[in-house]
Motif scaffolding. Structure first.
Motif, PDB file in Angstrom:
ATOM      1  N   LEU A 330       0.832  -1.194   0.000  1.00  0.00           N
ATOM      2  CA  LEU A 330       0.000   0.000   0.000  1.00  0.00           C
ATOM      3  C   LEU A 330       0.875   1.256   0.000  1.00  0.00           C
ATOM      4  CD1 LEU A 330      -2.674  -1.120   2.645  1.00  0.00           C
ATOM      5  CD2 LEU A 330      -2.774  -1.351   0.148  1.00  0.00           C
ATOM      6  N   THR A 331       0.221   2.386   0.008  1.00  0.00           N
ATOM      7  CA  THR A 331       0.870   3.694  -0.053  1.00  0.00           C
ATOM      8  C   THR A 331       2.069   3.822   0.891  1.00  0.00           C
ATOM      9  OG1 THR A 331       0.484   6.065   0.386  1.00  0.00           O
ATOM     10  CG2 THR A 331      -0.884   4.518   1.582  1.00  0.00           C
ATOM     11  N   GLY A 332       3.101   4.504   0.436  1.00  0.00           N
ATOM     12  CA  GLY A 332       4.276   4.708   1.275  1.00  0.00           C
ATOM     13  C   GLY A 332       5.443   5.275   0.498  1.00  0.00           C
ATOM     14  N   MET A 333       6.271   6.068   1.160  1.00  0.00           N
ATOM     15  CA  MET A 333       7.464   6.618   0.522  1.00  0.00           C
ATOM     16  C   MET A 333       8.595   5.609   0.570  1.00  0.00           C
ATOM     17  SD  MET A 333       8.625   9.379   3.441  1.00  0.00           S
ATOM     18  CE  MET A 333      10.316   9.535   2.898  1.00  0.00           C
ATOM     19  N   GLY A 334       9.532   5.756  -0.353  1.00  0.00           N
ATOM     20  CA  GLY A 334      10.665   4.851  -0.418  1.00  0.00           C
ATOM     21  C   GLY A 334      10.396   3.635  -1.288  1.00  0.00           C
ATOM     22  N   HIS A 335      11.157   2.576  -1.074  1.00  0.00           N
ATOM     23  CA  HIS A 335      11.060   1.377  -1.921  1.00  0.00           C
ATOM     24  C   HIS A 335      10.996   0.095  -1.103  1.00  0.00           C
ATOM     25  CE1 HIS A 335      15.325   0.521  -1.101  1.00  0.00           C
ATOM     26  NE2 HIS A 335      15.477   1.822  -1.173  1.00  0.00           N
ATOM     27  N   ASP A 336      10.808   0.218   0.223  1.00  0.00           N
ATOM     28  CA  ASP A 336      10.731  -0.972   1.058  1.00  0.00           C
ATOM     29  C   ASP A 336       9.591  -1.874   0.578  1.00  0.00           C
ATOM     30  OD1 ASP A 336      11.296  -2.704   3.170  1.00  0.00           O
ATOM     31  OD2 ASP A 336       9.915  -1.674   4.537  1.00  0.00           O
ATOM     32  N   GLY A 337       9.861  -3.155   0.484  1.00  0.00           N
ATOM     33  CA  GLY A 337       8.878  -4.125   0.007  1.00  0.00           C
ATOM     34  C   GLY A 337       9.131  -4.607  -1.403  1.00  0.00           C
ATOM     35  N   ALA A 338       9.871  -3.831  -2.189  1.00  0.00           N
ATOM     36  CA  ALA A 338      10.114  -4.223  -3.582  1.00  0.00           C
ATOM     37  C   ALA A 338      10.978  -5.482  -3.662  1.00  0.00           C
ATOM     38  CB  ALA A 338      10.761  -3.078  -4.352  1.00  0.00           C
ATOM     39  N   HIS A 339      12.024  -5.542  -2.852  1.00  0.00           N
ATOM     40  CA  HIS A 339      12.880  -6.732  -2.866  1.00  0.00           C
ATOM     41  C   HIS A 339      12.102  -7.950  -2.363  1.00  0.00           C
ATOM     42  CE1 HIS A 339      16.616  -9.081  -2.558  1.00  0.00           C
ATOM     43  NE2 HIS A 339      16.124  -9.532  -1.398  1.00  0.00           N
ATOM     44  N   GLY A 340      11.370  -7.789  -1.275  1.00  0.00           N
ATOM     45  CA  GLY A 340      10.580  -8.895  -0.738  1.00  0.00           C
ATOM     46  C   GLY A 340       9.487  -9.337  -1.691  1.00  0.00           C
ATOM     47  N   ALA A 341       8.896  -8.384  -2.420  1.00  0.00           N
ATOM     48  CA  ALA A 341       7.891  -8.742  -3.423  1.00  0.00           C
ATOM     49  C   ALA A 341       8.504  -9.615  -4.502  1.00  0.00           C
ATOM     50  CB  ALA A 341       7.281  -7.483  -4.029  1.00  0.00           C
ATOM     51  N   GLY A 342       9.742  -9.305  -4.871  1.00  0.00           N
ATOM     52  CA  GLY A 342      10.432 -10.141  -5.847  1.00  0.00           C
ATOM     53  C   GLY A 342      10.638 -11.556  -5.341  1.00  0.00           C
ATOM     54  N   ASP A 343      10.923 -11.703  -4.048  1.00  0.00           N
ATOM     55  CA  ASP A 343      11.087 -13.033  -3.463  1.00  0.00           C
ATOM     56  C   ASP A 343       9.762 -13.797  -3.448  1.00  0.00           C
ATOM     57  OD1 ASP A 343      13.788 -12.676  -3.024  1.00  0.00           O
ATOM     58  OD2 ASP A 343      13.510 -11.882  -0.999  1.00  0.00           O
ATOM     59  N   ILE A 344       8.647 -13.077  -3.214  1.00  0.00           N
ATOM     60  CA  ILE A 344       7.338 -13.737  -3.226  1.00  0.00           C
ATOM     61  C   ILE A 344       7.024 -14.293  -4.610  1.00  0.00           C
ATOM     62  CG2 ILE A 344       4.835 -13.351  -3.050  1.00  0.00           C
ATOM     63  CD1 ILE A 344       5.407 -11.386  -0.773  1.00  0.00           C
ATOM     64  N   VAL A 345       7.216 -13.483  -5.645  1.00  0.00           N
ATOM     65  CA  VAL A 345       6.881 -13.960  -6.994  1.00  0.00           C
ATOM     66  C   VAL A 345       7.868 -15.029  -7.447  1.00  0.00           C
ATOM     67  CG1 VAL A 345       5.705 -11.814  -7.593  1.00  0.00           C
ATOM     68  CG2 VAL A 345       8.121 -12.079  -8.166  1.00  0.00           C
ATOM     69  N   ALA A 346       9.114 -14.954  -6.990  1.00  0.00           N
ATOM     70  CA  ALA A 346      10.089 -15.991  -7.336  1.00  0.00           C
ATOM     71  C   ALA A 346       9.698 -17.333  -6.725  1.00  0.00           C
ATOM     72  CB  ALA A 346      11.483 -15.583  -6.861  1.00  0.00           C
ATOM     73  N   ALA A 347       8.999 -17.284  -5.585  1.00  0.00           N
ATOM     74  CA  ALA A 347       8.537 -18.515  -4.928  1.00  0.00           C
ATOM     75  C   ALA A 347       7.222 -19.014  -5.514  1.00  0.00           C
ATOM     76  CB  ALA A 347       8.377 -18.265  -3.432  1.00  0.00           C
ATOM     77  N   GLY A 348       6.655 -18.295  -6.481  1.00  0.00           N
ATOM     78  CA  GLY A 348       5.404 -18.705  -7.104  1.00  0.00           C
ATOM     79  C   GLY A 348       4.180 -18.002  -6.553  1.00  0.00           C
ATOM     80  N   GLY A 349       4.377 -17.085  -5.591  1.00  0.00           N
ATOM     81  CA  GLY A 349       3.262 -16.347  -5.019  1.00  0.00           C
ATOM     82  C   GLY A 349       2.901 -15.130  -5.854  1.00  0.00           C
ATOM     83  N   SER A 350       2.020 -14.306  -5.311  1.00  0.00           N
ATOM     84  CA  SER A 350       1.518 -13.143  -6.055  1.00  0.00           C
ATOM     85  C   SER A 350       1.555 -11.894  -5.182  1.00  0.00           C
ATOM     86  CB  SER A 350       0.072 -13.378  -6.518  1.00  0.00           C
ATOM     87  OG  SER A 350      -0.016 -14.535  -7.330  1.00  0.00           O
ATOM     88  N   VAL A 351       1.653 -10.737  -5.857  1.00  0.00           N
ATOM     89  CA  VAL A 351       1.704  -9.447  -5.180  1.00  0.00           C
ATOM     90  C   VAL A 351       0.818  -8.464  -5.922  1.00  0.00           C
ATOM     91  CG1 VAL A 351       3.177  -7.534  -4.432  1.00  0.00           C
ATOM     92  CG2 VAL A 351       4.078  -9.872  -4.407  1.00  0.00           C
ATOM     93  N   ILE A 352       0.054  -7.649  -5.182  1.00  0.00           N
ATOM     94  CA  ILE A 352      -0.680  -6.545  -5.790  1.00  0.00           C
ATOM     95  C   ILE A 352      -0.230  -5.255  -5.114  1.00  0.00           C
ATOM     96  CG2 ILE A 352      -2.657  -7.972  -6.397  1.00  0.00           C
ATOM     97  CD1 ILE A 352      -4.180  -6.744  -4.062  1.00  0.00           C
ATOM     98  N   ALA A 353      -0.484  -4.115  -5.776  1.00  0.00           N
ATOM     99  CA  ALA A 353      -0.041  -2.824  -5.260  1.00  0.00           C
ATOM    100  C   ALA A 353      -1.145  -1.786  -5.412  1.00  0.00           C
ATOM    101  CB  ALA A 353       1.218  -2.362  -6.002  1.00  0.00           C
ATOM    102  N   GLN A 354      -1.135  -0.815  -4.519  1.00  0.00           N
ATOM    103  CA  GLN A 354      -2.072   0.303  -4.616  1.00  0.00           C
ATOM    104  C   GLN A 354      -1.665   1.228  -5.758  1.00  0.00           C
ATOM    105  OE1 GLN A 354      -2.625   2.306  -0.879  1.00  0.00           O
ATOM    106  NE2 GLN A 354      -3.913   3.925  -1.729  1.00  0.00           N
ATOM    107  N   ASP A 355      -2.636   1.833  -6.424  1.00  0.00           N
ATOM    108  CA  ASP A 355      -2.314   2.719  -7.538  1.00  0.00           C
ATOM    109  C   ASP A 355      -1.863   4.091  -7.042  1.00  0.00           C
ATOM    110  OD1 ASP A 355      -4.651   4.009  -6.766  1.00  0.00           O
ATOM    111  OD2 ASP A 355      -5.560   3.963  -8.761  1.00  0.00           O
ATOM    112  N   GLU A 356      -1.334   4.892  -7.963  1.00  0.00           N
ATOM    113  CA  GLU A 356      -0.805   6.203  -7.591  1.00  0.00           C
ATOM    114  C   GLU A 356      -1.907   7.183  -7.218  1.00  0.00           C
ATOM    115  OE1 GLU A 356       2.396   9.558  -9.058  1.00  0.00           O
ATOM    116  OE2 GLU A 356       1.553   8.195 -10.557  1.00  0.00           O
ATOM    117  N   ALA A 357      -3.025   7.134  -7.928  1.00  0.00           N
ATOM    118  CA  ALA A 357      -4.074   8.123  -7.711  1.00  0.00           C
ATOM    119  C   ALA A 357      -4.631   8.096  -6.299  1.00  0.00           C
ATOM    120  CB  ALA A 357      -5.213   7.915  -8.723  1.00  0.00           C
ATOM    121  N   THR A 358      -4.659   6.920  -5.664  1.00  0.00           N
ATOM    122  CA  THR A 358      -5.211   6.827  -4.312  1.00  0.00           C
ATOM    123  C   THR A 358      -4.134   6.676  -3.243  1.00  0.00           C
ATOM    124  OG1 THR A 358      -5.552   4.415  -4.431  1.00  0.00           O
ATOM    125  CG2 THR A 358      -7.366   5.834  -5.188  1.00  0.00           C
ATOM    126  N   SER A 359      -2.860   6.745  -3.633  1.00  0.00           N
ATOM    127  CA  SER A 359      -1.765   6.688  -2.662  1.00  0.00           C
ATOM    128  C   SER A 359      -1.399   8.096  -2.222  1.00  0.00           C
ATOM    129  CB  SER A 359      -0.527   6.021  -3.275  1.00  0.00           C
ATOM    130  OG  SER A 359      -0.742   4.659  -3.569  1.00  0.00           O
TER     131      SER A 359
END
Length: 396
Positions: A330-359
């Motif tokens: 969800l909304t937030g400054m910086g890039h925390d979560g991007a590396h972990g999101a990559g690990d989730i999808v590499a393990a076969g899981g899924s990630v969704i993100a909040q859009d810019e207009a509502t962040s």
């Protein structure tokens, strides 16, 4: 754009800005006003336009000086911060308000209340004036948040309060915004396009949520909409917050969802139907003990300048649940979560993100989207419905 390029672009001030971020500082303590005002004045992309000792002075001056960001103390004479906040927003509905308070239970409660009334974010102050003058972390957080909120204000041309309750002063003041099908250009990105991944083929068994600036409001929206769905899965949340604040955030999460919520405890088994909030000052991760996934709290150094951080939660959960892991940024400054999101999808899981207009700030979800880790980028009011569909087997 690579993640490294995004990180560099989002953490550095722009050269020779034509239109600097205009800042008003409102604080009872002359030492704090002077010091924060000097920090602002020393930044090439910021301009101190006013400095006041009370909320009443700020309200009277807001229209004249027209700031982009107001740093608003809570405890002040004549008119305190929570009284001044709705009046400031009423006088200038597109202003970004950054609440400042010391880490007491009362001030934490008031700060979170201010977020529901339209404040964009908060920053914890050291308990003494001496602490303010000697804390590089406080200076960095003030400047980083002013920069992120000021840029958001200038890009959008308005402050967007994504999850203000109907009937609140913020909801009455905030303009209605429609979410584009493709997110508009964000700070630090050369183009607005990003590629979405296909949703994982395995039904998830755990929901992870990471958030920062604007996160408490967004979390309330998502958890309220999820409600009884939470009975089916455990929900693990990392929100960038200090101690005391996370305790109260967990209480708010329980109230919003109607389900048990508390700060995670070291060694606690993870169970469906419960919400676990990473405690301030600790990284919350998942460890498998005797075949059971349990909460583990780590007291290591900050990651991405944050403690708790989203990346260790996401990475450890991906190791524990594999393809059954589902992350939401969800909304937030910086890039925390991007590396972990990559690990989730590499393990076969899924990630969704909040859009810019509502962040409030499209830093963390933007980094996930631009890195190509997101299966969907959605407005905040579509996040919970999407989660429930995916956990029910919908792969679209």
């Amino acid at each position: 754009m690579s993640l490294a390029s995004f990180k560099a672009a989002s953490s550095s001030p722009p050269p020779s800005p034509i239109d600097p971020i205009k800042v008003m500082v409102v604080d009872n303590a002359v030492v704090v006003r002077g010091l924060v005002g000097r920090w602002i004045s020393e930044e090439t992309d910021m301009k101190l336009v006013a400095s006041h000792r009370s909320g009443r002075e700020a309200v009277a001056d807001i229209a004249k000086v027209n700031p982009d960001v107001v740093i608003l103390d809570i405890e002040m004479p004549d008119m305190d911060g929570i009284t001044a906040l709705p009046l400031i927003i009423q006088a200038k509905r597109d202003v970004m308000v950054l609440m400042a308070s010391t880490l007491t239970r009362r001030n934490a409660e008031i700060s979170l209340k201010c977020l529901s009334l339209g404040a964009a974010d908060y920053v914890p102050k050291p308990e003494t004036n001496a602490g303010v003058t000697t804390s590089p972390a406080f200076k960095r957080e003030i400047l980083d948040k002013v920069r992120a909120l000021g840029r958001r204000r200038k890009i959008s041309g308005r402050a967007f309060r994504a999850a203000s309750p109907a009937g609140s002063p913020a909801a009455a003041a905030a303009p209605r915004v429609s979410s584009p099908s493709i997110a508009p250009q964000s700070v630090g990105f050369n183009d607005s396009g990003f590629k979405l991944r296909a949703m994982g083929t395995t039904i998830p068994k755990v929901l992870l949520i990471g958030s920062s600036t604007g996160g408490p409001q967004a979390l309330t929206t998502v958890l309220k909409a999820l409600g009884s769905f939470i009975d089916r899965v455990p929900v693990l949340i990392t929100q960038h917050m200090p101690p005391t604040f996370t305790t109260i955030l967990a209480e708010h999460a329980a109230k919003a969802s109607g389900r048990p919520a508390a700060e995670g405890r070291d060694g606690e088994p993870i169970q469906a139907g419960r919400i676990y909030v990473a405690p301030g000052g600790k990284h919350m991760v998942v460890r498998k003990t005797g075949g059971t996934n349990v909460i583990h709290l780590e007291d290591g150094p900050p990651i991405n300048f944050c403690k708790p951080a989203v990346d260790p939660l996401f990475t450890s959960a991906a190791q524990a649940w594999g393809a059954q892991t589902f992350g939401c940024v969800l909304t937030g400054m910086g890039h925390d979560g991007a590396h972990g999101a990559g690990d989730i999808v590499a393990a076969g899981g899924s990630v969704i993100a909040q859009d810019e207009a509502t962040s409030v700030v499209w830093g963390m979800p933007g980094a996930v989207a631009q890195a190509g880790h997101a299966c969907a980028v959605l407005p905040i009011d579509q996040i919970a419905p999407k989660i429930m569909r995916v956990f029910s087997g919908d792969r679209s």
